[in-house]
Scaffold this active site. Structure first.
Site, PDB file in Angstrom:
ATOM      1  N   SER A  18     104.278  75.194  32.733  1.00 16.17           N
ATOM      2  CA  SER A  18     105.326  76.231  32.735  1.00 16.17           C
ATOM      3  C   SER A  18     106.333  76.022  31.610  1.00 16.17           C
ATOM      4  O   SER A  18     107.062  76.953  31.260  1.00 16.17           O
ATOM      5  CB  SER A  18     106.049  76.258  34.086  1.00 16.17           C
ATOM      6  OG  SER A  18     106.683  75.019  34.322  1.00 16.17           O
ATOM      7  N   VAL A  64     101.646  69.005  42.269  1.00 17.33           N
ATOM      8  CA  VAL A  64     100.638  67.954  42.084  1.00 17.33           C
ATOM      9  C   VAL A  64     100.832  66.766  43.017  1.00 17.33           C
ATOM     10  O   VAL A  64      99.903  65.980  43.226  1.00 17.33           O
ATOM     11  CB  VAL A  64     100.577  67.456  40.609  1.00 17.33           C
ATOM     12  CG1 VAL A  64     100.140  68.565  39.661  1.00 17.33           C
ATOM     13  CG2 VAL A  64     101.900  66.835  40.168  1.00 17.33           C
ATOM     14  N   TYR A 155     110.576  55.294  35.971  1.00 21.35           N
ATOM     15  CA  TYR A 155     109.713  56.050  35.047  1.00 21.35           C
ATOM     16  C   TYR A 155     108.647  55.114  34.465  1.00 21.35           C
ATOM     17  O   TYR A 155     107.459  55.444  34.443  1.00 21.35           O
ATOM     18  CB  TYR A 155     110.565  56.693  33.955  1.00 21.35           C
ATOM     19  CG  TYR A 155     109.818  57.672  33.074  1.00 21.35           C
ATOM     20  CD1 TYR A 155     109.344  58.876  33.584  1.00 21.35           C
ATOM     21  CD2 TYR A 155     109.607  57.397  31.722  1.00 21.35           C
ATOM     22  CE1 TYR A 155     108.654  59.780  32.772  1.00 21.35           C
ATOM     23  CE2 TYR A 155     108.932  58.300  30.906  1.00 21.35           C
ATOM     24  CZ  TYR A 155     108.453  59.493  31.433  1.00 21.35           C
ATOM     25  OH  TYR A 155     107.780  60.383  30.622  1.00 21.35           O
ATOM     26  N   ALA A 157     107.568  52.320  35.785  1.00 21.61           N
ATOM     27  CA  ALA A 157     106.630  51.935  36.854  1.00 21.61           C
ATOM     28  C   ALA A 157     105.579  53.018  37.037  1.00 21.61           C
ATOM     29  O   ALA A 157     104.380  52.734  37.153  1.00 21.61           O
ATOM     30  CB  ALA A 157     107.394  51.694  38.158  1.00 21.61           C
ATOM     31  N   LYS A 159     104.589  55.322  34.857  1.00 19.21           N
ATOM     32  CA  LYS A 159     103.734  55.522  33.673  1.00 19.21           C
ATOM     33  C   LYS A 159     102.838  54.308  33.396  1.00 19.21           C
ATOM     34  O   LYS A 159     101.711  54.479  32.914  1.00 19.21           O
ATOM     35  CB  LYS A 159     104.589  55.864  32.453  1.00 19.21           C
ATOM     36  CG  LYS A 159     105.266  57.235  32.554  1.00 19.21           C
ATOM     37  CD  LYS A 159     104.255  58.376  32.577  1.00 19.21           C
ATOM     38  CE  LYS A 159     104.897  59.744  32.534  1.00 19.21           C
ATOM     39  NZ  LYS A 159     103.912  60.833  32.520  1.00 19.21           N
TER      40      LYS A 159
END
Ligand SMILES: NC(=O)c1ccc[n+]([C@@H]2O[C@H](COP(=O)([O-])OP(=O)(O)OC[C@H]3O[C@@H](n4cnc5c(N)ncnc54)[C@H](OP(=O)(O)O)[C@@H]3O)[C@@H](O)[C@H]2O)c1
Length: 239
Positions: A18, A64, A155, A157, A159
């Protein structure tokens, strides 16, 4: 070496389409004539015409982090497109604070969307691809998935987890004709940063159009020699 024309007519799914990197990648693939299935929580607020008139564009709401929603998304996409040649997992969120000052619910959201969301989409689209014995999956990691960046505990952790998952899937699915790669960008000038109170110079970030071009090149790799992961950084490195 890279055959961009081969992307014409390919059925490609993009989560997080989006806005930001997913949206820009969708626009570039639409111009190349790919058939697109684009998902996000708010994607229905857009119109398919926004992505060009060259290929077919199917918009479907998906969260998701929610397995039921991902399963419905996979069913809708497969019944609409007939099959899926490639999946780009671009849905993601980031909030930044030192670990001791961070909010647990924000940590949970990053793990749910970035890691669990990537896992769920890889798993359910991966089963469809294994049945066909072909498919490509690109997972959006980040330099925060290979580097310990202070202020980015949750973030990082999530990734680091996405990169680990990607490497395992690479070895599990290769022999079955499904190729999974990691895209590892530094800071990209996208709407990601609009919601974050940060000190970074956005002018130094990778333009989102350039990052999307790299993603499109990754999809156009010849199948006899694949790029497992690609690290893309702004000229000044990690900002
Ligand atoms: N921008 C950067 O500097 C940068 C650098 C390295 C890696 N990345 C990674 O690249 C990916 C794309 O980032 P971006 O810059 O495009 O971010 P963005 O501009 O904030 O876009 C994020 C996208 O993810 C979707 N999304 C968020 N939560 C979702 C959920 N639960 N289910 C489905 N879709 C969801 C959003 O759509 P809705 O709100 O409509 O759901 C939106 O389309 C992310 O994984 C990010 O971590 C970004």
């Amino acid at each position: 070496m890279f055959d961009m024309k081969a992307l014409k007519g390919k059925n490609i799914v993009i989560t997080g389409a989006s806005r930001g990197i997913g949206y820009e990648t969708a626009k570039q693939l639409a111009k190349l004539g790919s058939n697109l299935a684009l998902g996000s929580r708010t994607i229905k607020q857009m119109s398919p015409e926004q992505f060009s008139s060259y290929g077919n564009v199917f918009l479907a709401e998906v969260d998701v982090a929610d397995e039921r929603s991902v399963k419905d998304f996979v069913c809708d996409v497969v019944s609409t497109l007939g099959s899926v040649d490639a999946l780009i997992n671009s849905a993601g969120v980031g909030t930044f604070a030192n670990v001791l000052d961070s909010q647990t619910d924000e940590f949970d959201t990053m793990i749910s969307v970035n890691l669990r969301g990537t896992y769920l989409c890889c798993k359910h689209f991966g089963r469809h691809m294994v049945e066909r014995r072909k498919g490509r999956i690109l997972n959006m990691v980040s330099v925060a998935g290979v580097t310990a960046i202070p202020g980015c505990g949750g973030y990082c952790a999530s990734k680091f987890g996405v990169l680990g998952l990607t490497k395992v899937l690479q070895s599990e699915l290769r022999a079955q004709g499904v190729y999974v790669s990691a895209v590892i960008p530094g800071a990209v000038r996208s709407s990601f940063w609009d919601r974050i109170d940060h000190q970074l110079d956005v002018k130094q970030m990778i333009p989102v159009e350039t990052l999307a071009k790299h993603i499109v090149y990754m999809l156009a790799q010849p199948e006899d020699a694949l790029i497992d992961e690609i690290v893309i950084t702004p000229p000044l490195g990690i900002l």
